[in-house]
Write a protein that holds these residues in place. Sequence first.
Motif, PDB file in Angstrom:
ATOM      1  N   PRO C 117       0.795  -1.238   0.000  1.00  0.00           N
ATOM      2  CA  PRO C 117       0.000   0.000   0.000  1.00  0.00           C
ATOM      3  C   PRO C 117       0.830   1.293   0.000  1.00  0.00           C
ATOM      4  O   PRO C 117       0.511   2.214  -0.740  1.00  0.00           O
ATOM      5  CB  PRO C 117      -0.828  -0.118   1.271  1.00  0.00           C
ATOM      6  N   GLY C 121       0.724   3.861  -3.189  1.00  0.00           N
ATOM      7  CA  GLY C 121       0.114   5.176  -3.074  1.00  0.00           C
ATOM      8  C   GLY C 121       1.055   6.277  -3.524  1.00  0.00           C
ATOM      9  O   GLY C 121       0.654   7.216  -4.217  1.00  0.00           O
ATOM     10  N   GLU C 146      -8.447   0.472  -0.392  1.00  0.00           N
ATOM     11  CA  GLU C 146      -8.447   1.936  -0.266  1.00  0.00           C
ATOM     12  C   GLU C 146      -7.004   2.384  -0.346  1.00  0.00           C
ATOM     13  O   GLU C 146      -6.168   1.994   0.482  1.00  0.00           O
ATOM     14  CB  GLU C 146      -9.056   2.342   1.077  1.00  0.00           C
ATOM     15  N   ASN C 148      -3.694   4.287   0.005  1.00  0.00           N
ATOM     16  CA  ASN C 148      -3.107   5.246   0.951  1.00  0.00           C
ATOM     17  C   ASN C 148      -2.284   6.298   0.190  1.00  0.00           C
ATOM     18  O   ASN C 148      -1.884   6.076  -0.953  1.00  0.00           O
ATOM     19  CB  ASN C 148      -2.162   4.532   1.912  1.00  0.00           C
ATOM     20  N   LEU C 149      -2.030   7.386   0.875  1.00  0.00           N
ATOM     21  CA  LEU C 149      -1.090   8.400   0.395  1.00  0.00           C
ATOM     22  C   LEU C 149      -1.477   9.064  -0.923  1.00  0.00           C
ATOM     23  O   LEU C 149      -0.662   9.724  -1.558  1.00  0.00           O
ATOM     24  CB  LEU C 149       0.312   7.780   0.236  1.00  0.00           C
ATOM     25  N   THR C 166     -10.711   6.579   0.006  1.00  0.00           N
ATOM     26  CA  THR C 166      -9.251   6.461  -0.009  1.00  0.00           C
ATOM     27  C   THR C 166      -8.791   6.056   1.389  1.00  0.00           C
ATOM     28  O   THR C 166      -9.566   6.107   2.347  1.00  0.00           O
ATOM     29  CB  THR C 166      -8.580   7.790  -0.415  1.00  0.00           C
ATOM     30  N   GLY C 167      -7.513   5.717   1.505  1.00  0.00           N
ATOM     31  CA  GLY C 167      -7.013   5.193   2.773  1.00  0.00           C
ATOM     32  C   GLY C 167      -6.387   6.255   3.656  1.00  0.00           C
ATOM     33  O   GLY C 167      -6.771   7.427   3.619  1.00  0.00           O
ATOM     34  N   ASP C 168      -5.389   5.800   4.428  1.00  0.00           N
ATOM     35  CA  ASP C 168      -4.679   6.726   5.326  1.00  0.00           C
ATOM     36  C   ASP C 168      -3.781   7.667   4.513  1.00  0.00           C
ATOM     37  O   ASP C 168      -3.414   7.380   3.379  1.00  0.00           O
ATOM     38  CB  ASP C 168      -3.809   5.916   6.291  1.00  0.00           C
ATOM     39  N   THR C 170      -4.188  10.472   3.069  1.00  0.00           N
ATOM     40  CA  THR C 170      -4.688  11.074   1.834  1.00  0.00           C
ATOM     41  C   THR C 170      -4.293  12.555   1.808  1.00  0.00           C
ATOM     42  O   THR C 170      -4.503  13.270   2.796  1.00  0.00           O
ATOM     43  CB  THR C 170      -6.226  10.930   1.774  1.00  0.00           C
ATOM     44  N   THR C 185     -12.318   9.303   3.678  1.00  0.00           N
ATOM     45  CA  THR C 185     -10.872   9.116   3.784  1.00  0.00           C
ATOM     46  C   THR C 185     -10.582   8.638   5.198  1.00  0.00           C
ATOM     47  O   THR C 185     -11.402   8.823   6.103  1.00  0.00           O
ATOM     48  CB  THR C 185     -10.074  10.409   3.514  1.00  0.00           C
ATOM     49  N   LYS C 186      -9.410   8.071   5.385  1.00  0.00           N
ATOM     50  CA  LYS C 186      -9.101   7.552   6.721  1.00  0.00           C
ATOM     51  C   LYS C 186      -8.250   8.541   7.526  1.00  0.00           C
ATOM     52  O   LYS C 186      -8.371   9.744   7.335  1.00  0.00           O
ATOM     53  CB  LYS C 186      -8.425   6.201   6.569  1.00  0.00           C
ATOM     54  N   THR C 189      -5.384  12.440   7.144  1.00  0.00           N
ATOM     55  CA  THR C 189      -5.680  13.150   5.891  1.00  0.00           C
ATOM     56  C   THR C 189      -5.134  14.579   5.982  1.00  0.00           C
ATOM     57  O   THR C 189      -5.330  15.255   6.991  1.00  0.00           O
ATOM     58  CB  THR C 189      -7.202  13.170   5.638  1.00  0.00           C
TER      59      THR C 189
END
Lengths: 453, 541, 253
Positions: C117, C121, C146, C148-149, C166-168, C170, C185-186, C189
Amino acid sequence: MNDRKVSVVEKNGYQKQVMAIYRFISDHLYFNRPDIEIKGESYNSTILLSLLTGLTKGKELIIGEPGLGKTTSAEFICSLVYQFPLGVIWGSEVSGHPEQTEEKIIGRPDLGKLNRGEEDVVWTNFSQMPVKIVDEINRLPETKQSMILDGVDRGNWEYLNEMIINDEYCLFATANYQDGGTNTLIAPLVDRFDVIVESRYPGANLSFLIGKSRGKEHILRHPKYEKDLYRVLKSKIAYEKKIPKLEEICNAFGEYVHETLEVKPLRRGDRDRIRTEMGSLDLDLDASAFARMLLAELSFCERYGQKRIVENCEEGCHYTGYLCRQIKNCASNRLPTSIKLFSQGLAWLLGDSEIDIEHVKAVMPFTLSHRVQWKDEVLSQKERAKRDDPFQIFLAKEAVKTVSQRYREQSDHLKDALALGSKIFQGESLEPLEGDHPIYTEIKKDIRHRRNH
Amino acid sequence: MEEKRLQAIIEEIWPRLKRKHLYPEIPIPKIGKVHDPLDEGNEKNDGVGLEMKDKQMTINPAFLSTLNGKMAEENLIEALLDHGITHYTFCPWDFQTHLTLYSEAKKVMGDKESAKQAANYFIDVIADTHCVKKRATEIPELHRNLKKGTVEEVIASLYQRIWGIDLGISPSKKGDDEVVRRLARIPYLDRSRWPESIRKFARSLKPLLILEQNEKEARGGKGESNPQGEHDLDHYSYEEIDQGLRDYAQKTMGLSEFKEVVEDFSAELKEMGYGIEGGMGRGRGAPIDADVLFYMKLAENYSIPLRKIPLEEVGTLHPHSHSPWEVGSPFQDIDIWTSFGKIMPGITQIWKKKEGKGRGKIEGAPDCLIIIDSSGSMINPRKNLSYAVLGAACVTNAYLRNDSKVAVYNFSDAPMGGRDVLDYTANREEVYRVLCKYFGGGTALDLEDIMPMIKRKKEMDLFIITDMKITNLETLIGFFGKIQNRITAVHIGENPYAARFEKAVEKRKNINIFTVKKKEDIPHIVLGSIREYFNPIHRGR
Amino acid sequence: MKNACLKKKTPNPLQQEVHDTLNPFEEFKTFQFRKTEIPLDQIVQSTEVIMDQIRLGYERLLEEEAKELVWMVQYNTIIKAYEVAEKYIKEIDYSAEDIEDFCFALESPQKIPYLIPGPAGIYISALCNYAKEEEIVLKLSELKTEINLIGFRLPKGKRLMVEGDTGDFTGIGLEGGELVVEGNTKNWTGAGMRGGKILVKKNIGLHTGEWMMGGEIYVGGRVRGLGNIVEGKVYERDKLVYPGKARYPNLYY
């Protein structure tokens, strides 16, 4: 290839003559419904394929319920294609039962001479006649089935160190459905037949008509010629010398049929010329590539080199979508021979100058169905499917349909791969084409073999 | 008169068309009225040009007249038929592909109607593109002349781009141009990538399809007809649908996916007479139980061999009838009395001997009692693929195929009422329904339930499928020790209980144990095989 | 020996004949395949070529990153990975649609065997930042992963729209661009963003805007927790939540 014009061969009237025989049989002798369509025309497969069997010197197995005209259909064809009155054909038939003997099938010692200490053979009508009909072949013991099929394969009939050679012959055998009776046709013997057809129920209305027109076979009888033919067949002259005499009487019977029934049976010369014309017909590239594709599916095994009845498919094999996965046995070399023989016959009959896919597709199921042994899961999946044909023929038709679907998609690529194969064989340094079908692997195998040698 | 003239055109071009498409197995097309569900109020009925029902293509003369003067009749008919034939020869090809494309589209679109729409557009794009690339066709000319809605305009624009043929579409709005650019990147002619391709196709077209759907709803549910014909189940024969469902079940191996698709098409399936019978049958109109159907179709992909009870013949050979002697046959059986003392073929006769019949039994398969465990440790067959139910379904097929009957004892905590008992029946659907029942409690057998079912039958087989985590396993082992019936025990997965059971019955010749860990193990089950078939040494003991 | 040589020189005529006649493909000798091409073939082919290049770049990035046994999201790791990604991406001529295709290819093990991930990302962000288009739309709703980045260092003048979640991390280190996420988003962000705008249509996770130096974050749904923000603004459902007194870092509400 698609825009290639299918020109019609120079017609010398034989096609017309044969089609007249077809129509005469279907209109007057063997009532049944048309069940296949070829080039926009409908035909009854039993009459059509039997006609082609007679013309191509083939071997046909006719299956069906008792009393649905298996034997009679063959008798009518033989009578009109070979100009024999029905009485003689009946007298030459071998009926299948477990006590049938070699003496009744091929020949027996001349008992008079044997008593005098001399050896001579009295040949049966079956072994001498060019038309050979075996009724209920499945009731014959395997040894007798094999004996007949061996004889028909080679055209030789041997007894007590004597031999006669048939120049021209065809075989029609009938069988009831394999019901687990005393004897059945075993796979290696079934393979000898070029085609299998079903003589099916014509429907209530036509069946009723058949009941009304009993005795229709008498129109193909002629007591005088029958006696003459019997006399020649029984005579002690050499077999080779009997042939012209038989032909002479047959020609006279042919004339009689022509005059009285307005259908002209085929003379020996006609048949020979027809066979020469048929033999000159080749498969066009699509038909050839398609036939190769089907053969590849019926014989291919990536793991073990080829299909073998004793080996099972490997789990996770890449080629799971093809026929090789669905069948147990390997296609025999007789299969392509039968396909070509009967497609030649069909293309000739329809007046086409080349054998195309439609000809090949029409005959394939009938050449295939008795030769393929399907896996149980395939049988269980399809046993309840709606169909008109016997199960085996139905499965073969479905298989041909499926492969032709695949072929349609890959035709150009496959022909290209085969053309490239040819170039490599001619010495060009090229790489074979890749493709997702067993046939491409087969092409590569041939090329590898060529390169190694 | 007009129809006859058009039919004559078809008859003239059909041989050429068949050759062009390498002889597809399709009957000659007809001219006639077509059914257009979207255009029912319209008397003209000219919205749809081509209808395909069970391989029979019908061309609508009213539609042809709408393009009068724009395109030569012959070319128009040929274009429509090229399109129709390509559906059969390339895409969707078969019902399974159709289902796969639909279910992939639904993953993106979310609802049934727009998923069907997306799949239909996708199938059309593939068919027409294939035809344009591979065959000489008038399809581009047809598209140049067709009336177009928003989506059709975008699709025509896509055609312009990917075929390189001017179809008279002017440069479109910025948004649409982006959609076309996205759509143009899809490898339409690569069959192996169709599942991912249709997702991309649907993703790109989604806003437009939603817009179209909304417009349709605003018009009271009436949309524009597809001039090239709708793609519904009418295309397929009953057998093709049956085969398609079987293949789809096998391919997905997923109960939920199968269920979703069957439920989405349930109305159409029922309309075609696809209900449930003692196999799936025609015209009963019963609701389709997708779970049962799933196991039914999946089970049809496997075949379990069933060993029949062998024929027993006791007796010695005795002379029965005469038959002629042949040269080369042995002499010992010659009957000199009927042969007049001569050794001559045709005259000499031999005795044919036959085995005297004793207490012979016809070879056949007995009925079978299936005992299936549906306790909490087993998978719920209505939630996930259960190998236990699949295995039992295959067993059912094996016995029913051999004209035997099957009874089911489905148990969880039987003494507490957690059980369902089905008496011997040949009704496949009934058996499957009971097999699919899930109790999910503890696991205990009640022999009182089973005994009458066994005692009633002189000959019967027993098939038990369980994970062996049965509370009263010892009782079961003891019971199996007493009966002589052929028992096939299948345990799902390995565990200490299964090992205990195996050890306890290892000396019993009438019990065979199989393990099913994955679906591929199912065909390895040989029903009713008893060890001595495999190992002749046992026979001597 | 002499005889053997002689044998070699004169080919066995029978053998020769066998070789000549046993060409099983003889009848196809004259077949000429006329391949018809339509523009679609060209488009699909060039798309494939680009995808291969993008894939290759990603694989090389993974090779580099694999040297670090554990890939930790740390300032240095990210910067280093981004620099490697930049190096490969600069050589590729791709479009926004190729980026979307790559995102889906990441989920297909046949196409890309490893989805890690973090680097994935970073690589996607680099692809977005160097894309020709000013506006990039990534329709990722059906993506199971999802990413990340995504949006890392999105420069000024670029607009990146992501359909789906989206993931962590973002939009971390956003450099003036506009990032729109149509879904959720996680955590983390907008961490460390220097300027620009992040628009999240649904909810946002913890540590939102950690060490944020400028720019704005708009959230259509709920903010699960704010980070230690240095400067910038965070709006929740049009209401300014930072700067403001009501919120504390990572407070659950």
